[in-house]
Design an enzyme around this catalytic site. Structure first.
Site, PDB file in Angstrom:
ATOM      1  N   HIS A 264       0.825  -1.214   0.000  1.00  0.00           N
ATOM      2  CA  HIS A 264       0.000   0.000   0.000  1.00  0.00           C
ATOM      3  C   HIS A 264       0.857   1.261   0.000  1.00  0.00           C
ATOM      4  CE1 HIS A 264      -3.755   2.121   0.710  1.00  0.00           C
ATOM      5  NE2 HIS A 264      -3.322   2.632   1.856  1.00  0.00           N
ATOM      6  N   PHE A 265       1.831   1.316   0.895  1.00  0.00           N
ATOM      7  CA  PHE A 265       2.690   2.495   1.025  1.00  0.00           C
ATOM      8  C   PHE A 265       3.916   2.341   0.133  1.00  0.00           C
ATOM      9  CE2 PHE A 265       0.090   3.090   4.790  1.00  0.00           C
ATOM     10  CZ  PHE A 265      -0.100   4.462   4.784  1.00  0.00           C
TER      11      PHE A 265
END
Length: 287
Positions: A264-265
Site C-alpha cells: 500500500h505504502f
C-alpha cells in the site's frame, strides 16, 4: 538545492499545514495523502521532484499537522475535505497543476478534478482507487459498517486505528520490511491518538461509501476530459487490488499503468522508481 519549507494557511474553519519545495514559477504538482498518514508520506518524494516542479503537499483536516476542528463545527465528509482542499489551492494561489492521489487523496482529488477540470494538467494515482473492481475483500468490515452503522459496527472499526494495524498497512507486501521507517507509522498513530480524532476517523470510514457511489461520475469525468493519467501501484496492496489500476484504461485507453512489487505504502520502498516515472510522464505532458 530546493529546500522543503513548511507553511500553515487559514482556510475557512481549519488551518492547513503543507510542505512545499521547488520554484514558484515551475509547473505545479499537488500531492494528496491518504489514511492514516499525512504529507509526511511524501518526505522523500518531494526533493526528488523539486528541481523541476513546484511541489505542494497539504495535510487534510484531521490529519497530520493540519487543524482538526471539532465534529460539532466541522463535517468530516469527503465532500467537505475536497471543498477545503479546493479552497486551500485558492488561498495559496495554485491554479493549473498536476494531481497525485493516494488512498483517501483519490476521492478528494477526483472531486476537485470534476469541479474544476480546467485546472488539472495530469493525474498520478498511487493506489488511489476509482473502480469497484479495485476493492478487495479486506473492505468487508467497512462494508458491514456502511450497511449498518450501529454502535457495535462502529466500535469494530476501531481496530483500524491501532499501532498493530497501522504498522501492518505499512509493511504488508513490502519486499523488505527493513526499508519501512518505523517513525512513519508511529507518527500516524500518535496523531490519531489525539483526543477526539478516533471519532473523526470513524466518521470518514462511514462516509467512504459515498466515494464508491461516486465512481460512475468519476468515470464520466475521465471519458469526457481525457486527463493524462499515470498509475503507479503497489501490487500487494491488501485494500486496493491491481485490477483497480488496470481499470483506468477502460475510460482512459492511453493511461500508463505500472505495478510495483510492494504494498500500500509504495513510496516507502519504491520512491526512486515512482519519482522517475513521474518525471518522465510529466515531461511528456510538456509540464
Amino acid at each position: 538545492m530546493n529546500p522543503v519549507v513548511f507553511h500553515r494557511t487559514p482556510v475557512g474553519d481549519a488551518t492547513i499545514f503543507h510542505r512545499e519545495a521547488g520554484p514558484r514559477d515551475a509547473p505545479a504538482v499537488l500531492l494528496l495523502h491518504g489514511f492514516p498518514t499525512s504529507s509526511h508520506m511524501f518526505r522523500h518524494l518531494i526533493p526528488r521532484l523539486a528541481d523541476r516542479f513546484r511541489v505542494i503537499a497539504p495535510d487534510l483536516p484531521g490529519f497530520g499537522f493540519s487543524e482538526a476542528p471539532g465534529r460539532d463545527r466541522f463535517a468530516y465528509t469527503f465532500d467537505h475535505l475536497a471543498q477545503v482542499m479546493q479552497d486551500f489551492t485558492d488561498a495559496i494561489g495554485l491554479e493549473r497543476h498536476a494531481l497525485y492521489v493516494f488512498d483517501y487523496g483519490a476521492p478528494v482529488g477526483w472531486r476537485m478534478a470534476m469541479a474544476r477540470p480546467e485546472r488539472i494538467t495530469a493525474l498520478i494515482t498511487q493506489n488511489g482507487n476509482a473502480y469497484e473492481v479495485g476493492l478487495s475483500d479486506g473492505w468487508g468490515p467497512t462494508r458491514a459498517y456502511w450497511d449498518d452503522p450501529s454502535p457495535a459496527n462502529r466500535d469494530a472499526m476501531r481496530a483500524m486505528l491501532t499501532l498493530e494495524t497501522t504498522r501492518w498497512q505499512y509493511v504488508h507486501g513490502a519486499p523488505d520490511e527493513s526499508q519501512v521507517a518505523p517513525e512513519a507509522y508511529w507518527l500516524d498513530v500518535a496523531l490519531m491518538s489525539r483526543p477526539g480524532n478516533d471519532e473523526i476517523q470513524l466518521d470518514l470510514f462511514l462516509d467512504y461509501a459515498n466515494n464508491v457511489a461516486l465512481y460512475p461520475q468519476v468515470h464520466a469525468y475521465f471519458a469526457r476530459h481525457r486527463p493524462p493519467l499515470l498509475a503507479v501501484w503497489g501490487r500487494h496492496d491488501p485494500f486496493f487490488l491491481p485490477a483497480g489500476a488496470e481499470a483506468f484504461r477502460r475510460d482512459l485507453p492511453d493511461a500508463e499503468v505500472h505495478l510495483l512489487d510492494t504494498g500500500h505504502f509504495a513510496l516507502e520502498t519504491h520512491v526512486d522508481e515512482i519519482a522517475q516515472r513521474m518525471r518522465e510522464f510529466l515531461q511528456r505532458q510538456a509540464l
